[in-house]
Design an enzyme around this catalytic site. Structure first.
Site, PDB file in Angstrom:
ATOM      1  N   LYS A 145     -48.219  20.029  19.663  1.00 14.72           N
ATOM      2  CA  LYS A 145     -47.418  19.826  20.876  1.00 14.72           C
ATOM      3  C   LYS A 145     -45.956  20.189  20.609  1.00 14.72           C
ATOM      4  O   LYS A 145     -45.323  20.892  21.403  1.00 14.72           O
ATOM      5  CB  LYS A 145     -47.523  18.361  21.321  1.00 14.72           C
ATOM      6  CG  LYS A 145     -46.646  18.014  22.518  1.00 14.72           C
ATOM      7  CD  LYS A 145     -46.744  16.548  22.910  1.00 14.72           C
ATOM      8  CE  LYS A 145     -46.050  15.653  21.920  1.00 14.72           C
ATOM      9  NZ  LYS A 145     -45.878  14.268  22.401  1.00 14.72           N
ATOM     10  N   ARG A 197     -37.179   6.195  29.218  1.00 13.45           N
ATOM     11  CA  ARG A 197     -37.028   6.841  27.911  1.00 13.45           C
ATOM     12  C   ARG A 197     -35.626   7.432  27.798  1.00 13.45           C
ATOM     13  O   ARG A 197     -35.233   8.278  28.600  1.00 13.45           O
ATOM     14  CB  ARG A 197     -38.107   7.919  27.712  1.00 13.45           C
ATOM     15  CG  ARG A 197     -39.512   7.336  27.754  1.00 13.45           C
ATOM     16  CD  ARG A 197     -40.568   8.383  27.514  1.00 13.45           C
ATOM     17  NE  ARG A 197     -40.530   8.893  26.139  1.00 13.45           N
ATOM     18  CZ  ARG A 197     -41.324   9.857  25.690  1.00 13.45           C
ATOM     19  NH1 ARG A 197     -42.198  10.431  26.505  1.00 13.45           N
ATOM     20  NH2 ARG A 197     -41.242  10.263  24.441  1.00 13.45           N
ATOM     21  N   SER A 219     -33.801   9.358  18.227  1.00 11.12           N
ATOM     22  CA  SER A 219     -34.852  10.370  18.379  1.00 11.12           C
ATOM     23  C   SER A 219     -34.344  11.708  17.871  1.00 11.12           C
ATOM     24  O   SER A 219     -33.227  12.121  18.198  1.00 11.12           O
ATOM     25  CB  SER A 219     -35.258  10.502  19.849  1.00 11.12           C
ATOM     26  OG  SER A 219     -36.124  11.611  20.024  1.00 11.12           O
ATOM     27  N   ASP A 235     -45.263   9.350  14.314  1.00 13.00           N
ATOM     28  CA  ASP A 235     -46.479   9.474  15.128  1.00 13.00           C
ATOM     29  C   ASP A 235     -47.731   9.246  14.279  1.00 13.00           C
ATOM     30  O   ASP A 235     -48.631   8.489  14.657  1.00 13.00           O
ATOM     31  CB  ASP A 235     -46.539  10.841  15.813  1.00 13.00           C
ATOM     32  CG  ASP A 235     -45.555  10.937  16.978  1.00 13.00           C
ATOM     33  OD1 ASP A 235     -44.961   9.904  17.339  1.00 13.00           O
ATOM     34  OD2 ASP A 235     -45.379  12.039  17.519  1.00 13.00           O
ATOM     35  N   LYS A 238     -52.774  14.084  27.309  1.00 14.42           N
ATOM     36  CA  LYS A 238     -51.382  14.442  27.009  1.00 14.42           C
ATOM     37  C   LYS A 238     -51.297  15.419  25.839  1.00 14.42           C
ATOM     38  O   LYS A 238     -50.463  16.314  25.833  1.00 14.42           O
ATOM     39  CB  LYS A 238     -50.575  13.174  26.707  1.00 14.42           C
ATOM     40  CG  LYS A 238     -49.088  13.417  26.501  1.00 14.42           C
ATOM     41  CD  LYS A 238     -48.341  12.098  26.340  1.00 14.42           C
ATOM     42  CE  LYS A 238     -46.902  12.308  25.920  1.00 14.42           C
ATOM     43  NZ  LYS A 238     -46.057  12.919  26.943  1.00 14.42           N
TER      44      LYS A 238
END
EC number: 2.5.1.19
Length: 426
Positions: A22, A124, A170, A314, A412
């Site tokens: 992704k 977010r 992030s 992740d 997703k």
């Protein structure tokens, strides 16, 4: 609500070709758009996040052709910034890998743009990126809450100069800024404030920028120099390597209930940091074998680990459920950014692990998991978060099985995940 029952699995064995990454897919689509020339992307991920990026690019006038199975994309680059003669509103779902880079890229050209998304997207954060872009002259306004989408951009181009950006929330903010910096009017000097999280994701960005012919001078991840006067040039073909985060579930399956599971599309030549997940499994006791473009995991008794997993956040989620099958108490540290993902993953993971009987301590930026003597079956809520659904598929290796609520949320990143997972049963 749809539910999927996973019955107990005694052993797994097989080979899985991992779908495209992704992170790489959406970065490569944007760089191909800004580049001069036509780029053919192969092994592109076919998923919701990529569809949001492709739909937005089409709306912005970018021409591309997709193969029938959506994994090959031939895209004609603009040879520079995106501009629009009429105001455009782009809906980006819950795709952070589309929202953050597009927010930055749309400041480079001319036009009025509104970026919106699903309700979770409005929770977010994007403020650190917007603050940095404003330092370079961008005109961006929040339409609801300060620091969060939706937002409006009145684009007139980006100036160069010195810019500070926070690195502790992030890495997507720094990625977005890096990708647009070469097209600013002057050279850009990026200073990173605080500890940079998910550093390997910056390596992905820099590798792709280099592939498209752009030079970035990296001063130990604390400062980045991007000289002015550069242009992205299509390399012709870009092969999107398999998604290393998606590989983690199959490698964990092999470690817990192998047999032998081989994943192809990622390996020692991968540019993704999440391949280091295999090293964590090895520390837990699994038998791991590496090839250039494959990894094999074989089953062995697993023991708990206590590790800082800031750089593989992740894939670290998969360790949380693999810990249910390890002897001792597993601690995953320095993972605050789980809280700003598709859901608050720290809270969600703690809640669902307790349902199956685990003793869980949830901290501000860590989680500690002690498995019970006997795991319980449960109905697992997935919070519209693909990784929650895939992580808890590991409970199929308990004697009780598990029920997954809303299993289709895997669309997703991995729409046919559960079919692939089922193919491993012996």
């Amino acid at each position: 609500m749809k539910q999927l029952r996973l019955e107990p699995v005694v052993q797994v064995r097989g080979e899985i070709n991992i779908p495209g990454s992704k992170s790489i897919s959406n970065r490569a689509l944007l760089l191909a758009t800004l580049a001069k020339g036509t780029t053919t992307l192969t092994n592109l991920l076919d998923s919701d996040d990529i569809r949001h990026m492709l739909a937005s690019l089409k709306q912005l006038g970018v021409e591309y052709r997709l193969s029938q199975n959506n994994t090959v994309c031939e895209l004609i680059g603009l040879g520079g910034a995106i501009s629009a003669d009429t105001a455009q509103t782009l809906f980006l779902g819950n795709a952070g890998t589309a929202m953050r880079p597009l927010c930055a890229a749309l400041t480079l050209g001319r036009g009025e743009f509104t970026l919106t998304g699903e309700p979770r997207m409005e929770e977010r954060p994007i403020g650190d990126l917007v603050d940095a872009l404003k330092q370079l002259g961008a005109n961006i306004v929040y339409l609801k809450n300060e620091g969060f989408p939706p937002l409006a951009i009145n684009a007139t181009g980006l100036n160069g100069g010195d810019v500070e950006i926070a690195g502790d929330l992030s890495s997507q903010f720094l990625t977005a800024l890096l990708m647009v910096a070469p097209l600013a009017k002057d050279s850009v000097n990026i200073h990173v404030k605080g500890e940079l999280v998910s550093k390997p994701y910056i390596d992905i960005t820099l590798a792709l920028m280099a592939q498209f012919g752009v030079q970035v001078i990296n001063h130990d991840y604390a400062r980045f120099e991007i000289p002015a006067g550069q242009q992205y040039v299509s390399p012709g073909k870009v092969l999107v390597e398999g998604d290393a985060s998606s590989a983690s579930y199959f490698l964990a399956a092999g470690a817990i209930k192998g047999g032998e599971v081989k994943v192809t599309g990622v390996g020692r030549l991968s540019i993704q940091g999440d391949v280091k997940f295999a090293d964590v499994l090895e520390k837990m006791g699994a038998d791991i074998e590496w090839g250039d473009d494959y990894i094999i995991a074989r089953g062995a008794p697993l023991t708990a680990v206590d590790l800082d997993m800031n750089h593989i956040p992740d894939a670290a989620m998969t360790i949380a459920t693999a810990a249910l099958f390890a002897k001792g108490t597993t601690t995953i540290r320095n993972i605050y950014n789980w809280r700003i993902k598709e859901t608050d993953r720290l809270a969600a993971m703690a809640t669902e692990l307790r349902k199956v009987g685990a003793l869980v301590e949830e901290g501000h930026d860590y989680i500690q998991i002690t498995p019970p003597a006997v795991l319980n079956t449960a109905e697992i809520d997935t919070y519209n978060d693909h990784r929650m659904a895939m992580c808890f598929s590991m409970m199929a290796f308990a004697n009780c099985g598990i029920t997954i609520n809303d299993p289709d949320c895997t669309s997703k990143t991995f729409p046919d995940y559960f079919a692939q997972f089922a193919s491993l049963k012996v």
